[in-house]
Write a protein that holds these residues in place. Sequence first.
Motif: not given
Length: 156
Positions: A89-102
């Motif tokens: 979370d950068f203030g009102a903006v959320t960036a995501k690092a996405l990865a499959y759980r496995e």
Amino acid sequence: MTITSGLTNRTDTASEAAEQPQHIQLAEGLRKLADFIEQHPQLDSRIHGINVWYPDNAADMGPIAAAAARFGATVHKDVTDSMYNLAIDFGAVTAKALAYREQVCERVVVGTETVTRTVPDPEKLAEVPHVEVTETVEKVEWRCAPLLASTPDGGR
């Protein structure tokens, strides 16, 4: 570590793009996106976050989280049955690092338990006859106006 983005930055010439490192092109593209959002306040309720990073493996998640925290972002896990994401979370903006759980986690069976469920009786279910039913259903087709027809280049 490979960090990629679904965002692209258009430059005026191919040679200008070749001169800029990828991270600079991405940062410039995000600045343009920020300017666009700022100039179009009617869109604010429709913009929630940006999926930015797709780490190659679990070892990449830690450095991303640490770098974001050092930069002042709030970092937390966003875990589902199949995904293990970092929400940054950068203030009102959320960036995501996405990865499959496995890719990030190791599945370990730590025991078993006996559970009781109520399910239909397969023998009785086999006895239920099948009947033919006639009904009226809608037949549809989609006729869509060109989405980008109003753009200066006609959507090309």
